[in-house]
Design a protein around this motif. Structure first.
Motif: not given
Length: 125
Positions: A39-49, A90-98, A119-121
């Protein structure tokens, strides 16, 4: 009591590589499929992998396909994301999910049962 803890995010330059980790606690890790979102600032959370329970099946967003690699180590209850040839986009907060469905490989946020704090990238322009 389920906890997911991401790490590895940092400031890097365009073209650099980075590896993120997500250590999980309190769940039968090898019985869950897993995913990475950002999720980047001002953006919706998006799928990565996403990756199934065994690590044999993966799926990627078009924006990262060919650059990022998702993997897991079931002996360490840990999920990984390798990010290569990084871009400022690619700058965003990266989150993992189960996901309790071991073969789920879902792209939708609402399909996941547990989330880490992220975690911030940051990729410099």
């Amino acid at each position: 009591q389920v906890t997911l803890v991401e790490s590895g995010g940092e400031l890097v330059q365009t073209g650099d590589s980075l590896t993120l980790s997500c250590v999980t606690f309190g769940l039968p890790f090898s019985s869950y499929s897993m995913g990475w979102f950002r999720q980047a600032p001002g953006e919706e959370r998006e799928f990565v992998a996403t990756i199934d329970w065994s690590g044999s099946n993966t799926d990627y967003a078009d924006s990262v396909k060919g650059r990022f690699t998702i993997s897991r180590d079931n002996t360490k209850n840990t999920l990984y994301l390798s990010l290569n040839r990084l871009k400022p986009e690619d700058t965003a907060v990266y989150s993992c999910a189960a996901n309790k469905n071991p073969v789920g490989q879902e792209r939708q946020v609402q399909k996941y049962n547990h989330w880490g704090q992220g975690t911030q990238v940051t990729v410099s322009s």
